[in-house]
Each structure stands twice: as C-alpha cells, then as structure tokens.
Design a protein around this motif. Structure first.
Motif, PDB file in Angstrom:
ATOM      1  N   ILE A  17       0.833  -1.202   0.000  1.00 53.28           N
ATOM      2  CA  ILE A  17       0.000   0.000   0.000  1.00 53.28           C
ATOM      3  C   ILE A  17       0.868   1.251   0.000  1.00 53.28           C
ATOM      4  O   ILE A  17       0.579   2.223  -0.719  1.00 53.28           O
ATOM      5  CB  ILE A  17      -0.960  -0.029   1.199  1.00 53.28           C
ATOM      6  CG1 ILE A  17      -1.960  -1.165   1.014  1.00 53.28           C
ATOM      7  CG2 ILE A  17      -1.667   1.302   1.362  1.00 53.28           C
ATOM      8  CD1 ILE A  17      -2.807  -1.443   2.218  1.00 53.28           C
ATOM      9  N   ASN A  18       1.945   1.251   0.765  1.00 54.67           N
ATOM     10  CA  ASN A  18       2.871   2.391   0.765  1.00 54.67           C
ATOM     11  C   ASN A  18       3.513   2.585  -0.601  1.00 54.67           C
ATOM     12  O   ASN A  18       3.687   3.708  -1.064  1.00 54.67           O
ATOM     13  CB  ASN A  18       3.938   2.214   1.833  1.00 54.67           C
ATOM     14  CG  ASN A  18       3.402   2.414   3.222  1.00 54.67           C
ATOM     15  OD1 ASN A  18       2.369   3.035   3.420  1.00 54.67           O
ATOM     16  ND2 ASN A  18       4.100   1.855   4.192  1.00 54.67           N
ATOM     17  N   SER A  21       0.978   4.110  -2.991  1.00 51.64           N
ATOM     18  CA  SER A  21       0.696   5.524  -2.748  1.00 51.64           C
ATOM     19  C   SER A  21       1.822   6.426  -3.250  1.00 51.64           C
ATOM     20  O   SER A  21       1.580   7.589  -3.583  1.00 51.64           O
ATOM     21  CB  SER A  21       0.447   5.770  -1.264  1.00 51.64           C
ATOM     22  OG  SER A  21       1.630   5.554  -0.527  1.00 51.64           O
ATOM     23  N   ALA A  22       3.032   5.916  -3.317  1.00 49.78           N
ATOM     24  CA  ALA A  22       4.164   6.729  -3.747  1.00 49.78           C
ATOM     25  C   ALA A  22       4.479   6.589  -5.233  1.00 49.78           C
ATOM     26  O   ALA A  22       5.200   7.415  -5.787  1.00 49.78           O
ATOM     27  CB  ALA A  22       5.402   6.354  -2.940  1.00 49.78           C
TER      28      ALA A  22
END
Length: 93
Positions: A17-18, A21-22
């Motif tokens: 998920i990180n 998002s980036a």
C-alpha cells in the motif's frame, strides 16, 4: 482468533500500500519510464503501471492471507488455543 490473523494480513499488505501511494508521485516506475521512452503515450503507460500495481497488490494480499491462515491452522488446535509445542520439529520414532 480473527484479530491476530487480520493484524498479520494488514502488516503484510502495508509495504504494498505504501508503494502504491508513492508510485508516480515520488518515484518514476520502471515500466512507465520504459514505455514513455519507447514512444508510447504517457497516459497509456500510466494505465499499464496502475494495472500492474493492482495485480501485484492482489497477489500480495492473497499471499498474506494464505500465510496467515496456514500459520493459524498449524499453530492452533481445534479450540483455537495457541500450541507452541507445534513449533518444534517432530521426529518420528
């Protein structure tokens, strides 16, 4: 025993998920850069990158769910009690 399994799955999905998002904001993903340099439309390259990220996230979710479920199945008994004696290798006599 659902809470520990859900916490394990959540912990397993957190890096994906990180990364999602980036992607595209902070980093320039490899497939998108390669397609743009090859002359492909930037919007189409971004669509391919989004599709690839969702496929990877889905596979990571399935892997996290499978690993957590199998670990709970292996380390608990029928009454949902933790059985640490099952961690050791069992040798046959």
């Amino acid at each position: 025993m659902r809470a520990p399994r859900m916490a394990a799955i959540r912990s397993g999905l957190l890096p994906v998920i990180n990364q999602m998002s980036a992607a595209g904001i902070i980093t320039r993903p490899g497939i998108m850069t390669g397609q743009v340099l090859a002359g492909m439309d930037a919007l189409a390259a971004a669509k391919y990158q989004i599709l690839l990220m969702f496929i990877l996230a889905g596979a990571s979710g399935l892997a996290a769910f499978g690993a957590a479920t199998l670990a709970m199945w292996r380390l608990t008994d029928g009454r949902q009690r933790l059985r640490l004696d099952r961690l050791r290798n069992q040798t046959r006599k």
